[in-house]
Scaffold this motif. Structure first.
Motif, mmCIF file in Angstrom:
data_model
loop_
_atom_site.group_PDB
_atom_site.id
_atom_site.type_symbol
_atom_site.label_atom_id
_atom_site.label_comp_id
_atom_site.label_asym_id
_atom_site.label_seq_id
_atom_site.Cartn_x
_atom_site.Cartn_y
_atom_site.Cartn_z
ATOM 1 N N SER A 45 36.112 53.228 49.329
ATOM 2 C CA SER A 45 35.723 53.021 50.095
ATOM 3 C C SER A 45 36.039 51.701 51.161
ATOM 4 O O SER A 45 35.423 51.334 52.246
ATOM 5 C CB SER A 45 34.065 53.830 50.666
ATOM 6 O OG SER A 45 33.404 53.579 49.732
ATOM 7 N N SER A 46 35.923 51.030 49.808
ATOM 8 C CA SER A 46 36.526 49.090 50.718
ATOM 9 C C SER A 46 36.870 48.702 48.951
ATOM 10 O O SER A 46 36.780 49.233 47.502
ATOM 11 C CB SER A 46 35.002 48.384 50.965
ATOM 12 O OG SER A 46 34.054 48.797 50.017
ATOM 13 N N GLY A 47 37.262 47.156 49.654
ATOM 14 C CA GLY A 47 37.356 46.415 48.575
ATOM 15 C C GLY A 47 36.004 46.302 47.943
ATOM 16 O O GLY A 47 36.628 46.562 46.335
ATOM 17 N N THR A 48 35.552 45.832 48.382
ATOM 18 C CA THR A 48 34.022 45.992 48.086
ATOM 19 C C THR A 48 33.718 47.195 46.846
ATOM 20 O O THR A 48 33.378 46.690 45.585
ATOM 21 C CB THR A 48 32.464 45.363 48.743
ATOM 22 O OG1 THR A 48 33.214 44.290 49.842
ATOM 23 C CG2 THR A 48 31.760 44.851 48.409
ATOM 24 N N GLU A 144 41.608 41.502 38.274
ATOM 25 C CA GLU A 144 41.815 40.842 40.146
ATOM 26 C C GLU A 144 41.945 40.639 41.478
ATOM 27 O O GLU A 144 42.158 42.188 41.477
ATOM 28 C CB GLU A 144 43.271 40.886 39.542
ATOM 29 C CG GLU A 144 44.347 39.696 39.105
ATOM 30 C CD GLU A 144 46.347 40.243 39.001
ATOM 31 O OE1 GLU A 144 46.476 39.862 39.766
ATOM 32 O OE2 GLU A 144 46.882 41.010 38.579
ATOM 33 N N ASP A 145 41.171 39.863 41.957
ATOM 34 C CA ASP A 145 40.430 40.195 43.525
ATOM 35 C C ASP A 145 42.053 40.098 44.084
ATOM 36 O O ASP A 145 42.451 39.196 44.757
ATOM 37 C CB ASP A 145 39.235 39.504 43.909
ATOM 38 C CG ASP A 145 39.353 39.354 45.150
ATOM 39 O OD1 ASP A 145 39.980 40.497 45.685
ATOM 40 O OD2 ASP A 145 37.469 39.660 45.302
ATOM 41 N N ALA A 146 42.823 41.258 45.462
ATOM 42 C CA ALA A 146 43.985 41.066 45.720
ATOM 43 C C ALA A 146 43.566 41.649 46.633
ATOM 44 O O ALA A 146 44.776 42.386 47.547
ATOM 45 C CB ALA A 146 44.932 41.691 44.414
ATOM 46 N N LEU A 170 41.348 47.725 51.692
ATOM 47 C CA LEU A 170 42.056 48.339 53.502
ATOM 48 C C LEU A 170 40.865 48.205 54.047
ATOM 49 O O LEU A 170 40.993 49.307 54.825
ATOM 50 C CB LEU A 170 42.492 50.009 52.712
ATOM 51 C CG LEU A 170 43.832 50.570 51.483
ATOM 52 C CD1 LEU A 170 43.707 51.348 50.984
ATOM 53 C CD2 LEU A 170 44.842 49.151 51.324
ATOM 54 N N GLY A 171 40.130 47.462 54.677
ATOM 55 C CA GLY A 171 39.609 47.111 55.621
ATOM 56 C C GLY A 171 40.050 46.030 56.784
ATOM 57 O O GLY A 171 41.511 46.223 56.729
ATOM 58 N N VAL A 172 39.784 46.600 57.779
ATOM 59 C CA VAL A 172 40.237 45.847 58.772
ATOM 60 C C VAL A 172 40.118 44.441 58.374
ATOM 61 O O VAL A 172 39.869 43.469 58.348
ATOM 62 C CB VAL A 172 39.368 45.656 60.451
ATOM 63 C CG1 VAL A 172 39.774 45.202 61.447
ATOM 64 C CG2 VAL A 172 39.319 47.552 59.959
ATOM 65 N N GLY A 180 38.348 50.749 57.093
ATOM 66 C CA GLY A 180 36.902 50.963 55.274
ATOM 67 C C GLY A 180 38.390 51.352 54.082
ATOM 68 O O GLY A 180 37.481 52.996 54.838
ATOM 69 N N GLY A 181 38.399 50.872 53.245
ATOM 70 C CA GLY A 181 39.227 50.968 52.133
ATOM 71 C C GLY A 181 39.210 50.460 50.851
ATOM 72 O O GLY A 181 39.415 48.866 51.499
ATOM 73 N N GLY A 182 39.720 50.920 50.033
ATOM 74 C CA GLY A 182 40.080 49.588 48.828
ATOM 75 C C GLY A 182 40.989 50.521 47.775
ATOM 76 O O GLY A 182 41.408 52.088 47.917
ATOM 77 N N LEU A 345 37.914 30.992 57.624
ATOM 78 C CA LEU A 345 37.328 31.879 56.764
ATOM 79 C C LEU A 345 36.276 31.852 55.583
ATOM 80 O O LEU A 345 35.060 32.445 56.902
ATOM 81 C CB LEU A 345 38.776 31.601 55.375
ATOM 82 C CG LEU A 345 38.967 32.911 54.073
ATOM 83 C CD1 LEU A 345 39.247 34.153 55.077
ATOM 84 C CD2 LEU A 345 40.037 32.478 53.532
ATOM 85 N N PHE A 346 35.781 32.168 55.109
ATOM 86 C CA PHE A 346 34.323 32.111 54.679
ATOM 87 C C PHE A 346 33.639 30.436 55.481
ATOM 88 O O PHE A 346 34.599 29.534 55.574
ATOM 89 C CB PHE A 346 34.408 32.355 53.163
ATOM 90 C CG PHE A 346 35.132 33.215 52.453
ATOM 91 C CD1 PHE A 346 35.004 34.973 53.297
ATOM 92 C CD2 PHE A 346 35.897 33.123 51.539
ATOM 93 C CE1 PHE A 346 36.036 35.526 52.682
ATOM 94 C CE2 PHE A 346 37.300 34.017 51.374
ATOM 95 C CZ PHE A 346 36.634 35.668 51.795
ATOM 96 N N ILE A 347 32.439 31.184 55.929
ATOM 97 C CA ILE A 347 31.570 29.901 56.528
ATOM 98 C C ILE A 347 31.264 28.771 55.589
ATOM 99 O O ILE A 347 31.333 27.267 55.643
ATOM 100 C CB ILE A 347 31.562 30.375 57.411
ATOM 101 C CG1 ILE A 347 31.194 31.017 58.685
ATOM 102 C CG2 ILE A 347 29.839 29.427 57.813
ATOM 103 C CD1 ILE A 347 32.722 29.990 59.353
HETATM 104 C C1 LIG Z 1 37.106 41.100 51.902
HETATM 105 C C2 LIG Z 1 37.546 41.210 50.954
HETATM 106 C C3 LIG Z 1 36.456 41.676 49.806
HETATM 107 C C4 LIG Z 1 36.266 42.757 50.640
HETATM 108 O O1 LIG Z 1 36.775 43.889 50.386
HETATM 109 P P1 LIG Z 1 36.515 44.923 51.888
HETATM 110 O O2 LIG Z 1 37.384 45.333 51.954
HETATM 111 O O3 LIG Z 1 35.882 43.894 53.287
HETATM 112 O O4 LIG Z 1 35.194 44.864 51.705
HETATM 113 C C5 LIG Z 1 36.582 41.488 48.578
HETATM 114 N N1 LIG Z 1 37.218 40.062 47.958
HETATM 115 C C6 LIG Z 1 38.429 39.159 49.159
HETATM 116 C C7 LIG Z 1 38.744 38.008 48.616
HETATM 117 C C8 LIG Z 1 38.431 39.575 50.054
HETATM 118 O O5 LIG Z 1 39.263 39.142 51.480
#
Ligand SMILES: *Cc1c(COP(=O)(O)O)cnc(C)c1O
Length: 399
Positions: A45-48, A144-146, A170-172, A180-182, A345-347
């Motif tokens: 349901s998300s990348g997370t 790998e976090d892609a 596959l998030g916005v 909302g997808g991964g 990007l991230f604060i």
């Molecule tokens: C966006 C992101 C995630 C999480 O993905 P979501 O689909 O938003 O849950 C994880 N790691 C990185 C590096 C991201 O940019």
């Protein structure tokens, strides 16, 4: 920048077509398996959620408990680690970079290290060779976090396919989206099986979430165009910026109880159809980014994050490292709320979010990187004239 409502999005997301919504038998799992040259792709349901399912699966394959992540990454990543009862360890980055400092990484590893998460941020490719060598030395998995790099290549091979597990979002805003997808893949069949088992054990079907996200995806189709974005993205952005809510402005206000649920068939079919346009979209984006990168390079003091020779990343935005925090902030003061496609990007580095448990940790390189970076969208809707205006501002603030 002078247009009334016209506003480019902060990243180059793939727009949807009305035809994507027509019923079809196209399967997202199969489409992504072809795209990624894999036997099998699992949708979450998300990348997370993909990272969480991956780690929960790996956790069952041994008795190790720590997971090492770079100190500059998406705050959802440590929340995913905590959610499956594991211990996130943050490791400082290299100077002027988001990727691991290899010396710090080696020092952070031990017999409890379950996994290391190299991160391909903004389509840029992490130093997989050296990270995988260290992981092997300690018997740790590589996840790998892609999330931001679907389709990027490390030395010819697709990122996400080199480590033990690869996770995509596959998030916005991450390119291809189903609102909302991964996706998660694994190299070995043993790990693949564990991913499937874990999914069936911990991922529920939740109709309300699925309906919400389907409506979200319809909204994405309607508003993801220059005029719509001024409304649904620009107005809340400027409100947050006026109130000094930077974390909210970039969507870093991450929740520990992020939704985890099955993705419905219709949303997956929509994604599968859009996926067919992704290779051409990436090619056009790469061409635009390479030309703009060259233009930015001419400004003395501006550094654009790039790939090492042999790596071919994707380009959702240009990640720009300014010479000082002062010049970065001066540029943002002029550009962030100006409908220019410039933002952040991230604060913070992960050590600096109140809601994460890392306040004791020191990560000076990651903090410095967070303080000096800004992003320039690589959306096709940022035209050349407006891009040149951004360059002028950067030149002026560095002066
Ligand atoms: C966006 C992101 C995630 C999480 O993905 P979501 O689909 O938003 O849950 C994880 N790691 C990185 C590096 C991201 O940019």
């Amino acid at each position: 920048m002078a247009h009334l409502f016209h506003e480019p999005p902060p990243t180059a997301g793939l727009p949807l077509s009305m035809l994507d919504f027509l019923p079809s038998k196209t399967s997202l799992e199969e489409g992504l398996a072809v795209f990624l040259q894999q036997e099998c792709v699992q949708i979450e349901s998300s990348g997370t959620a993909a990272i969480m399912v991956a780690l929960a699966a790996l956790k069952c394959l041994g008795n190790r408990r720590s997971v090492i992540i770079p100190a500059y990454t998406c705050p959802f990543v440590p929340l995913a680690i905590l959610r499956c009862g594991l211990k996130p360890i943050i490791c400082d980055t290299k100077k002027n970079h988001f990727d691991f400092c290899l010396t710090s990484l080696e020092a952070a590893c031990n017999k409890d290290t379950l996994a290391i998460i190299p991160t391909h941020l903004g389509g840029r490719v992490a130093d997989l060779a050296n990270i995988m060598k260290i992981a092997q030395q300690f018997g740790a998995y590589v996840v790998e976090d892609a999330a931001q790099a679907l389709g990027a290549r490390w030395q010819g091979q697709l990122v996400g396919t080199l480590g033990d597990v690869g996770c995509y979002s596959l998030g916005v805003g991450k390119g291809l989206t189903i609102y909302g997808g991964g996706a998660v893949i694994a190299r070995k069949s043993e790990v693949r099986k564990a991913l499937q088992t874990t999914h069936s054990e911990i991922v529920p079907f939740k109709l309300t979430w699925e309906i919400q996200r389907l409506l979200g995806l319809i909204g994405y189709y309607v508003f993801y165009r220059p005029l719509g974005l001024g409304l649904v993205f620009g107005i809340p952005l400027r409100k947050n910026l006026q109130q000094g809510k930077l974390i909210e402005a970039v969507g870093d206000d991450c929740l520990a109880d992020f939704p985890v649920h099955h993705v419905g068939r219709w949303r997956k079919a929509i994604g599968a159809k859009a996926l067919k346009r992704l290779p051409d979209f990436h090619d056009a984006g790469r061409k635009q980014a390479l030309s703009r990168k060259a233009q930015l390079r001419k400004i003395l003091g501006v550094n654009v994050m790039d790939d090492t020779e042999g790596d071919i990343g994707t380009w959702p935005y240009l990640l720009v490292l300014m010479p000082t925090q002062q010049s970065r902030d001066a540029a943002l003061a002029q550009l962030w709320s100006a409908k220019s496609g410039v933002g952040r990007l991230f604060i913070h580095a992960l050590s600096d979010y109140d809601y994460l448990p890392f306040s004791e940790v020191k990560a000076p390189n990651a903090q410095d990187f967070a303080a000096r970076t800004l992003t320039i969208t690589n959306s096709p809707w940022l035209d050349e004239e407006d891009f040149l205006k951004i360059c002028e501002v950067l030149e002026r603030v560095i002066g």
